[in-house]
Write a protein that holds these residues in place. Sequence first.
Motif, PDB file in Angstrom:
ATOM      1  N   GLY A   1       1.657 -18.249  -9.801  1.00  0.00           N
ATOM      2  CA  GLY A   1       3.053 -17.856  -9.732  1.00  0.00           C
ATOM      3  C   GLY A   1       3.434 -16.698 -10.619  1.00  0.00           C
ATOM      4  N   SER A   2       2.460 -16.116 -11.332  1.00  0.00           N
ATOM      5  CA  SER A   2       2.802 -15.082 -12.300  1.00  0.00           C
ATOM      6  C   SER A   2       1.901 -13.847 -12.229  1.00  0.00           C
ATOM      7  N   PHE A   3       0.569 -14.058 -12.053  1.00  0.00           N
ATOM      8  CA  PHE A   3      -0.347 -12.918 -12.048  1.00  0.00           C
ATOM      9  C   PHE A   3      -1.590 -13.240 -11.223  1.00  0.00           C
ATOM     10  N   ILE A   4      -1.999 -12.264 -10.392  1.00  0.00           N
ATOM     11  CA  ILE A   4      -3.196 -12.415  -9.563  1.00  0.00           C
ATOM     12  C   ILE A   4      -3.892 -11.061  -9.431  1.00  0.00           C
ATOM     13  N   VAL A   5      -5.226 -11.111  -9.375  1.00  0.00           N
ATOM     14  CA  VAL A   5      -6.043  -9.923  -9.130  1.00  0.00           C
ATOM     15  C   VAL A   5      -6.600 -10.060  -7.718  1.00  0.00           C
ATOM     16  N   ILE A   6      -6.514  -8.982  -6.933  1.00  0.00           N
ATOM     17  CA  ILE A   6      -6.919  -9.016  -5.532  1.00  0.00           C
ATOM     18  C   ILE A   6      -7.976  -7.941  -5.289  1.00  0.00           C
TER      19      ILE A   6
ATOM     20  N   ALA B   1       0.820  -1.205   0.000  1.00  0.00           N
ATOM     21  CA  ALA B   1       0.000   0.000   0.000  1.00  0.00           C
ATOM     22  C   ALA B   1       0.857   1.259   0.000  1.00  0.00           C
ATOM     23  N   LEU B   2       1.986   1.205   0.656  1.00  0.00           N
ATOM     24  CA  LEU B   2       2.847   2.383   0.730  1.00  0.00           C
ATOM     25  C   LEU B   2       3.700   2.575  -0.515  1.00  0.00           C
ATOM     26  N   PHE B   3       4.155   1.508  -1.111  1.00  0.00           N
ATOM     27  CA  PHE B   3       5.124   1.626  -2.189  1.00  0.00           C
ATOM     28  C   PHE B   3       4.668   1.049  -3.526  1.00  0.00           C
ATOM     29  N   GLY B   4       3.575   0.323  -3.561  1.00  0.00           N
ATOM     30  CA  GLY B   4       3.067  -0.197  -4.818  1.00  0.00           C
ATOM     31  C   GLY B   4       3.840  -1.380  -5.368  1.00  0.00           C
ATOM     32  N   ILE B   5       4.787  -1.873  -4.600  1.00  0.00           N
ATOM     33  CA  ILE B   5       5.528  -3.066  -4.997  1.00  0.00           C
ATOM     34  C   ILE B   5       5.705  -3.934  -3.763  1.00  0.00           C
ATOM     35  N   VAL B   6       5.920  -5.197  -3.972  1.00  0.00           N
ATOM     36  CA  VAL B   6       5.981  -6.110  -2.845  1.00  0.00           C
ATOM     37  C   VAL B   6       7.196  -7.018  -2.967  1.00  0.00           C
ATOM     38  N   ALA B   7       7.892  -7.213  -1.851  1.00  0.00           N
ATOM     39  CA  ALA B   7       8.930  -8.235  -1.783  1.00  0.00           C
ATOM     40  C   ALA B   7       8.366  -9.354  -0.927  1.00  0.00           C
ATOM     41  N   ILE B   8       8.138 -10.502  -1.546  1.00  0.00           N
ATOM     42  CA  ILE B   8       7.572 -11.625  -0.810  1.00  0.00           C
ATOM     43  C   ILE B   8       8.372 -12.879  -1.101  1.00  0.00           C
ATOM     44  N   ALA B   9       8.028 -13.928  -0.370  1.00  0.00           N
ATOM     45  CA  ALA B   9       8.704 -15.196  -0.588  1.00  0.00           C
ATOM     46  C   ALA B   9       8.549 -15.611  -2.044  1.00  0.00           C
ATOM     47  N   PRO B  10       9.455 -16.398  -2.550  1.00  0.00           N
ATOM     48  CA  PRO B  10       9.414 -16.775  -3.968  1.00  0.00           C
ATOM     49  C   PRO B  10       8.106 -17.451  -4.349  1.00  0.00           C
ATOM     50  N   PHE B  11       7.631 -17.179  -5.583  1.00  0.00           N
ATOM     51  CA  PHE B  11       6.477 -17.895  -6.106  1.00  0.00           C
ATOM     52  C   PHE B  11       6.842 -19.348  -6.337  1.00  0.00           C
ATOM     53  N   SER B  12       8.093 -19.594  -6.656  1.00  0.00           N
ATOM     54  CA  SER B  12       8.535 -20.918  -7.068  1.00  0.00           C
ATOM     55  C   SER B  12       8.490 -21.920  -5.924  1.00  0.00           C
ATOM     56  N   LYS B  13       7.769 -23.036  -6.134  1.00  0.00           N
ATOM     57  CA  LYS B  13       7.744 -24.091  -5.131  1.00  0.00           C
ATOM     58  C   LYS B  13       9.114 -24.747  -5.033  1.00  0.00           C
TER      59      LYS B  13
ATOM     60  N   ASN C   1       1.259  -5.896 -19.618  1.00  0.00           N
ATOM     61  CA  ASN C   1       2.355  -4.953 -19.402  1.00  0.00           C
ATOM     62  C   ASN C   1       3.280  -5.366 -18.265  1.00  0.00           C
ATOM     63  N   GLY C   2       3.300  -6.662 -17.975  1.00  0.00           N
ATOM     64  CA  GLY C   2       4.310  -7.221 -17.083  1.00  0.00           C
ATOM     65  C   GLY C   2       4.056  -7.090 -15.597  1.00  0.00           C
ATOM     66  N   TYR C   3       2.829  -6.803 -15.196  1.00  0.00           N
ATOM     67  CA  TYR C   3       2.516  -6.726 -13.768  1.00  0.00           C
ATOM     68  C   TYR C   3       2.271  -8.129 -13.227  1.00  0.00           C
ATOM     69  N   ASN C   4       2.599  -8.328 -11.943  1.00  0.00           N
ATOM     70  CA  ASN C   4       2.390  -9.615 -11.292  1.00  0.00           C
ATOM     71  C   ASN C   4       1.137  -9.635 -10.427  1.00  0.00           C
ATOM     72  N   PHE C   5       0.714  -8.461  -9.948  1.00  0.00           N
ATOM     73  CA  PHE C   5      -0.499  -8.385  -9.143  1.00  0.00           C
ATOM     74  C   PHE C   5      -1.202  -7.063  -9.375  1.00  0.00           C
TER      75      PHE C   5
ATOM     76  N   GLU D   1      15.765 -16.609  -0.524  1.00  0.00           N
ATOM     77  CA  GLU D   1      15.884 -15.529  -1.495  1.00  0.00           C
ATOM     78  C   GLU D   1      14.530 -14.863  -1.712  1.00  0.00           C
ATOM     79  N   LEU D   2      14.511 -13.532  -1.657  1.00  0.00           N
ATOM     80  CA  LEU D   2      13.288 -12.779  -1.914  1.00  0.00           C
ATOM     81  C   LEU D   2      13.292 -12.271  -3.346  1.00  0.00           C
ATOM     82  N   HIS D   3      12.100 -12.041  -3.883  1.00  0.00           N
ATOM     83  CA  HIS D   3      11.948 -11.537  -5.234  1.00  0.00           C
ATOM     84  C   HIS D   3      11.086 -10.283  -5.213  1.00  0.00           C
ATOM     85  N   TRP D   4      11.301  -9.401  -6.163  1.00  0.00           N
ATOM     86  CA  TRP D   4      10.470  -8.217  -6.328  1.00  0.00           C
ATOM     87  C   TRP D   4       9.404  -8.528  -7.355  1.00  0.00           C
ATOM     88  N   TYR D   5       8.177  -8.107  -7.066  1.00  0.00           N
ATOM     89  CA  TYR D   5       7.065  -8.291  -7.984  1.00  0.00           C
ATOM     90  C   TYR D   5       6.453  -6.936  -8.284  1.00  0.00           C
TER      91      TYR D   5
END
Length: 116
Positions: free
Chosen positions: A90-95, A11-23, A63-67, A32-36
């Motif tokens: 693992g690639s795109f979600i709408v919330i 909410a503050l920055f519009g980007i999220v660093a979360i645990a990897p999507f990859s199982k 346009n390459g967004y993940n969420f 390792e963290l990833h930027w989405y």
Amino acid sequence: MKSSRYLIFAALFGIVAIAPFSKNAAAQGTSELHWYKGNTHTHTVNSDGDSTPDAVVTWYRENGYNFLFITDHEFITPVEGLNSVFGKAGSFIVIRGQEVTGSFDKKPYHVNGLGV
């Protein structure tokens, strides 16, 4: 509680660093963290936007967004159907989200609820 902190960060920055999507990465025990890339504030024709939910989601995915949070004014746009058509594990979600409008001391304010 951990996911709440991620939503606040988004909410503050519009980007999220979360645990990897990859199982595979999780199974290997990597930390390792990833930027989405994502957007935490988007409107559709369900409030004051100029495009349908399908068109909005299509644009962000192409346009390459993940969420994407859809935060229409005073309305919670359903996202289940959008995710069944456009979501990709693992690639795109709408919330779901909502922009709530109010006033205090005769001054308007807007607050976004994310993941509501």
